[in-house]
Design an enzyme around this catalytic site. Structure first.
Site, short mmCIF file in Angstrom:
data_model
loop_
_atom_site.label_atom_id
_atom_site.label_comp_id
_atom_site.label_asym_id
_atom_site.label_seq_id
_atom_site.Cartn_x
_atom_site.Cartn_y
_atom_site.Cartn_z
CE LYS A 297 -4.48 -1.51 1.50
NZ LYS A 297 -4.28 -2.92 1.96
CD GLU B 95 -11.64 4.78 2.11
OE1 GLU B 95 -11.13 3.73 1.73
OE2 GLU B 95 -11.59 5.83 1.45
CB SER C 200 -0.30 -8.23 -0.92
OG SER C 200 -1.05 -9.03 -0.03
#
Ligand SMILES: *Cc1c(COP(=O)(O)O)cnc(C)c1O
Length: 399
Positions: A89, A111, A377
């Site tokens: 991310k 968010e 990930s």
């Protein structure tokens, strides 16, 4: 024929930008300028510098020899778990905050559900000295408290949302409301390939560093720059989008995606929205959504907080509907088994989300020479409590 976005922001029949009137200009401005900013030399220089020296890229492409032997193929793991903050991310958060700065924005909102995107956003806001407000469902604030504490330590304001089910969808509504009130100075950092166009394309481009590196690394290791299979888990779709970006129109490469089956697709305790969802508008985009016949969102369920989203981004909806990607569900128990298997065979504790990609390996039929690249990930530190809780349910003899 391409699977990339078209000029109107659609991927086949999916995507688009369904935003309130008041945001139209903001979203349109972003649409007009994002490509030229992302492709500019100035942006690329700063972005690549931060990816290298701050995130720690390139992430290794690791040949997993014991796993390869078990599954009868040449399995490479793309190690996004080794990035700063522990997952993919951060690649996107860094890119979007640089984009925000270039556009003259002075305030960041985001968010978060599990808190991973919130932490990545709070991290880059600390780095860039930008004020940051993160919306989070009040229930998620309770469930994911360590991440709330991380965000607060990083200087972000975490705003618990009390409406609805007090989870991600409600936090998203609140973030959009904030954006409507401050469209001029505020940049909304979205964490996955979801939301109105151009967000899915922005996020896919910022994560495409994953497949750009895979190309170079495979060339070095295999003497050819493409694999036979690419595998990844899908929540909103960003790590998968980054993994496939540079191969999406290359039909030599098969794409296999793992979505969260939860307790099983037949139970409705699931987050397998590609397979059981129907077309709807969520988060400003036309996608497949888990909803009732009259369009009420069905609360998704998965053991993995990062995959617990009632829809999937438009890129993957299109790949699935066109038959370009094979989509399989991995249930909670299969993901747990896969996590312990990778841990015992390779000494790598994966995130629960990533375990949903690993859990597809037993469902595949590979040939001995097939080159398979699977993206890990994120790392499993955040999931230790869940892993320990379930350790007695694991079949250790099968590993
Ligand atoms: C958030 C997250 C995911 C799911 O998001 P995508 O946008 O589908 O990639 C997967 N893995 C990890 C480690 C995450 O933190």
């Amino acid at each position: 024929m391409t699977y990339q976005v078209d000029d109107n922001g659609f991927y086949g029949e999916f995507g688009g930008a369904y935003v309130p009137e008041i945001l139209y200009k903001t979203v349109d401005t972003l649409k007009q300028c994002y490509r030229s900013i992302l492709e500019s030399e100035e942006f690329q220089k700063e972005y690549m510098y931060l990816l290298r020296d701050y995130v720690g890229r390139p992430s290794p492409l690791y040949y997993a020899s014991r796993m390869s032997e078990k599954y009868g193929c040449k399995l490479y793991l793309k190690r996004e778990d080794l990035n700063h903050t522990g997952a993919h991310k951060i690649n996107n958060a860094i890119g979007q905050i640089l984009l925000a700065k270039k556009m003259g924005k002075t305030r960041i909102i985001a968010e978060t559900g599990a808190g991973q995107h919130g932490v990545a956003t709070a991290t880059v806001c600390a780095l860039m000295n930008m004020p940051c407000r993160v919306y989070m469902g009040a229930l998620d604030v309770e469930r994911q408290f360590p991440n709330v504490e991380r965000m607060r330590m990083l200087g972000a304001e975490v705003f618990p949302v009390q409406s609805g089910n007090k989870t991600l969808k409600d936090a998203t509504n609140e973030a959009i409301r904030d954006w409507c009130c401050h469209p001029a100075d505020t940049f909304y950092i979205i964490g996955s390939t979801v939301g109105p166009h151009p967000y899915p394309d922005i996020v896919a481009r910022l994560q495409s560093i994953i497949s750009a590196e895979i190309k170079e690394q495979l060339m070095e290791k295999e003497g050819r720059d493409y694999p036979d299979y690419l595998m990844a888990c899908v929540g909103g779709g960003s790590n998968a989008a980054g993994t496939i970006f540079n191969y999406i129109d290359d039909d030599r490469v098969k794409i296999v995606l793992g979505e969260a089956g939860g307790l099983g697709m037949e139970t409705l305790q699931t987050a397998a929205s590609l397979q059981i969802g129907t077309i709807g508008i969520l988060h400003g985009s036309r996608i497949k959504v888990m909803q009732t016949e009259d369009g009420q969102i069905i609360e998704p369920y998965s053991i993995s907080a990062g995959l617990d989203y009632p829809g999937t981004g438009p890129i993957h909806c299109n790949l699935y509907e066109q038959g370009r990607a094979q989509v399989l569900a991995a249930n909670d128990d299969e993901a747990l088994q896969a996590a312990f298997e990778l841990t015992r065979l390779e000494g790598i504790i994966p995130a629960l989300e990533s375990s949903h990609a690993l859990a597809l390996l037993p469902k595949m039929k590979f040939k001995k020479d097939d080159v398979v690249v699977l993206t890990v990930s994120g790392r499993g530190d955040k999931d230790m409590a869940t892993y320990l809780k379930h350790k007695d349910e694991i079949n250790y003899d099968a590993i």
